[in-house]
Design a protein around this motif. Structure first.
Motif, PDB file in Angstrom:
ATOM      1  N   GLY A  50      -7.087  11.505   9.267  1.00 45.17           N
ATOM      2  CA  GLY A  50      -7.302  12.545  10.262  1.00 45.17           C
ATOM      3  C   GLY A  50      -5.976  13.174  10.628  1.00 45.17           C
ATOM      4  N   GLU A  51      -5.783  13.376  11.899  1.00 43.71           N
ATOM      5  CA  GLU A  51      -4.554  14.021  12.355  1.00 43.71           C
ATOM      6  C   GLU A  51      -3.434  13.008  12.548  1.00 43.71           C
ATOM      7  N   VAL A  52      -2.223  13.504  12.427  1.00 41.52           N
ATOM      8  CA  VAL A  52      -1.036  12.721  12.744  1.00 41.52           C
ATOM      9  C   VAL A  52      -0.410  13.417  13.940  1.00 41.52           C
ATOM     10  N   GLY A  53      -0.423  12.738  15.051  1.00 46.95           N
ATOM     11  CA  GLY A  53       0.082  13.341  16.277  1.00 46.95           C
ATOM     12  C   GLY A  53       1.133  12.480  16.933  1.00 46.95           C
ATOM     13  N   PRO A  54       1.484  12.819  18.146  1.00 46.86           N
ATOM     14  CA  PRO A  54       2.528  12.069  18.849  1.00 46.86           C
ATOM     15  C   PRO A  54       2.156  10.608  19.107  1.00 46.86           C
ATOM     16  N   ASP A  55       0.844  10.336  19.165  1.00 47.07           N
ATOM     17  CA  ASP A  55       0.431   8.950  19.384  1.00 47.07           C
ATOM     18  C   ASP A  55       0.209   8.195  18.084  1.00 47.07           C
ATOM     19  N   GLY A  56       0.405   8.862  16.950  1.00 46.13           N
ATOM     20  CA  GLY A  56       0.310   8.185  15.667  1.00 46.13           C
ATOM     21  C   GLY A  56      -0.765   8.747  14.766  1.00 46.13           C
ATOM     22  N   LEU A  57      -1.094   7.993  13.765  1.00 48.50           N
ATOM     23  CA  LEU A  57      -2.050   8.358  12.730  1.00 48.50           C
ATOM     24  C   LEU A  57      -3.464   8.050  13.203  1.00 48.50           C
ATOM     25  N   ARG A  58      -4.357   8.983  12.994  1.00 49.44           N
ATOM     26  CA  ARG A  58      -5.771   8.787  13.314  1.00 49.44           C
ATOM     27  C   ARG A  58      -6.592   8.954  12.045  1.00 49.44           C
ATOM     28  N   ARG A 100      -9.144  -5.356  10.116  1.00 48.32           N
ATOM     29  CA  ARG A 100     -10.516  -4.842  10.148  1.00 48.32           C
ATOM     30  C   ARG A 100     -11.101  -4.979  11.553  1.00 48.32           C
ATOM     31  N   ASP A 101     -10.853  -6.115  12.193  1.00 43.23           N
ATOM     32  CA  ASP A 101     -11.341  -6.324  13.565  1.00 43.23           C
ATOM     33  C   ASP A 101     -10.756  -5.281  14.513  1.00 43.23           C
ATOM     34  N   TRP A 102      -9.464  -4.987  14.360  1.00 37.75           N
ATOM     35  CA  TRP A 102      -8.819  -3.990  15.225  1.00 37.75           C
ATOM     36  C   TRP A 102      -9.440  -2.620  14.989  1.00 37.75           C
ATOM     37  N   LEU A 103      -9.644  -2.246  13.732  1.00 37.00           N
ATOM     38  CA  LEU A 103     -10.229  -0.942  13.420  1.00 37.00           C
ATOM     39  C   LEU A 103     -11.633  -0.812  14.001  1.00 37.00           C
ATOM     40  N   ILE A 104     -12.392  -1.867  13.987  1.00 34.98           N
ATOM     41  CA  ILE A 104     -13.740  -1.838  14.565  1.00 34.98           C
ATOM     42  C   ILE A 104     -13.663  -1.725  16.083  1.00 34.98           C
ATOM     43  N   ALA A 105     -12.810  -2.522  16.695  1.00 42.38           N
ATOM     44  CA  ALA A 105     -12.710  -2.534  18.163  1.00 42.38           C
ATOM     45  C   ALA A 105     -12.087  -1.258  18.715  1.00 42.38           C
ATOM     46  N   HIS A 106     -11.224  -0.621  17.943  1.00 42.80           N
ATOM     47  CA  HIS A 106     -10.484   0.560  18.416  1.00 42.80           C
ATOM     48  C   HIS A 106     -10.815   1.794  17.570  1.00 42.80           C
ATOM     49  N   ASN A 107     -12.020   1.825  17.030  1.00 44.75           N
ATOM     50  CA  ASN A 107     -12.428   2.908  16.136  1.00 44.75           C
ATOM     51  C   ASN A 107     -12.290   4.259  16.824  1.00 44.75           C
ATOM     52  N   GLY A 108     -11.554   5.159  16.192  1.00 42.59           N
ATOM     53  CA  GLY A 108     -11.320   6.486  16.739  1.00 42.59           C
ATOM     54  C   GLY A 108      -9.987   6.636  17.435  1.00 42.59           C
ATOM     55  N   GLU A 109      -9.309   5.532  17.693  1.00 43.24           N
ATOM     56  CA  GLU A 109      -7.997   5.578  18.335  1.00 43.24           C
ATOM     57  C   GLU A 109      -6.900   5.723  17.281  1.00 43.24           C
ATOM     58  N   ALA A 110      -5.714   6.079  17.728  1.00 42.97           N
ATOM     59  CA  ALA A 110      -4.558   6.102  16.833  1.00 42.97           C
ATOM     60  C   ALA A 110      -4.338   4.687  16.294  1.00 42.97           C
ATOM     61  N   LEU A 111      -3.998   4.601  15.022  1.00 40.18           N
ATOM     62  CA  LEU A 111      -3.829   3.298  14.385  1.00 40.18           C
ATOM     63  C   LEU A 111      -2.578   2.594  14.882  1.00 40.18           C
ATOM     64  N   SER A 112      -2.701   1.280  15.047  1.00 37.26           N
ATOM     65  CA  SER A 112      -1.524   0.495  15.404  1.00 37.26           C
ATOM     66  C   SER A 112      -0.592   0.424  14.200  1.00 37.26           C
ATOM     67  N   GLN A 113       0.664   0.175  14.453  1.00 27.76           N
ATOM     68  CA  GLN A 113       1.647   0.057  13.363  1.00 27.76           C
ATOM     69  C   GLN A 113       1.264  -1.074  12.415  1.00 27.76           C
ATOM     70  N   HIS A 114       0.741  -2.162  12.957  1.00 25.54           N
ATOM     71  CA  HIS A 114       0.317  -3.297  12.130  1.00 25.54           C
ATOM     72  C   HIS A 114      -0.776  -2.870  11.148  1.00 25.54           C
ATOM     73  N   VAL A 115      -1.753  -2.101  11.625  1.00 20.63           N
ATOM     74  CA  VAL A 115      -2.850  -1.660  10.764  1.00 20.63           C
ATOM     75  C   VAL A 115      -2.333  -0.708   9.685  1.00 20.63           C
ATOM     76  N   VAL A 116      -1.479   0.224  10.056  1.00 22.21           N
ATOM     77  CA  VAL A 116      -0.906   1.145   9.064  1.00 22.21           C
ATOM     78  C   VAL A 116      -0.157   0.345   7.994  1.00 22.21           C
ATOM     79  N   GLN A 117       0.623  -0.628   8.399  1.00 26.07           N
ATOM     80  CA  GLN A 117       1.368  -1.446   7.444  1.00 26.07           C
ATOM     81  C   GLN A 117       0.423  -2.226   6.533  1.00 26.07           C
ATOM     82  N   ASP A 118      -0.679  -2.713   7.088  1.00 21.21           N
ATOM     83  CA  ASP A 118      -1.634  -3.461   6.277  1.00 21.21           C
ATOM     84  C   ASP A 118      -2.330  -2.534   5.274  1.00 21.21           C
TER      85      ASP A 118
END
Length: 82
Positions: free
Chosen positions: A49-57, A15-33
Motif C-alpha cells: 500500500g502506501e509508504v508514509g511517515p508512519d511506515g509501510l502499509r 503472522r500474529d502481529w499482522l492479524i492483530a494489527h491488520n491495516g496498521e503500518a507494519l512494525s519494523q520486525h514484520v518488515v524485516q521478517d
C-alpha cells in the motif's frame, strides 16, 4: 515475491502481529521478517500500500487477504501479480 508465497514462511509472531494489527503500518520486525523470507519489498507488489511517515502499509486487497486467512478461509491468490 507475492504475499501468498511469503505468508506461510513468516515467523508465527509476525503472522500474529499482522492479524492483530491488520491495516496498521507494519512494525519494523514484520518488515524485516518479510524481507528475510521474500527479499527486498518490491515497490510494484500488489500487496504493498502506501509508504508514509508512519511506515509501510499493506494494500486494501492485502488487508482483506490477511483477514480471510485469519478467519480460516483460503484466500484467492492475486492474479498476475507479485
Amino acid at each position: 515475491m507475492s504475499l501468498e508465497t511469503w505468508w506461510p514462511r513468516l515467523q508465527q509472531d509476525s503472522r500474529d502481529w499482522l492479524i492483530a494489527h491488520n491495516g496498521e503500518a507494519l512494525s519494523q520486525h514484520v518488515v524485516q521478517d518479510i524481507e528475510r523470507v521474500g527479499g527486498p519489498v518490491p515497490t510494484e507488489a500488489w500487496w504493498l500500500g502506501e509508504v508514509g511517515p508512519d511506515g509501510l502499509r499493506l494494500s486494501d486487497a492485502a488487508v482483506d487477504w490477511i483477514e480471510e486467512a485469519a478467519n480460516g478461509e483460503v484466500p484467492e491468490p492475486a492474479r498476475g501479480t507479485s
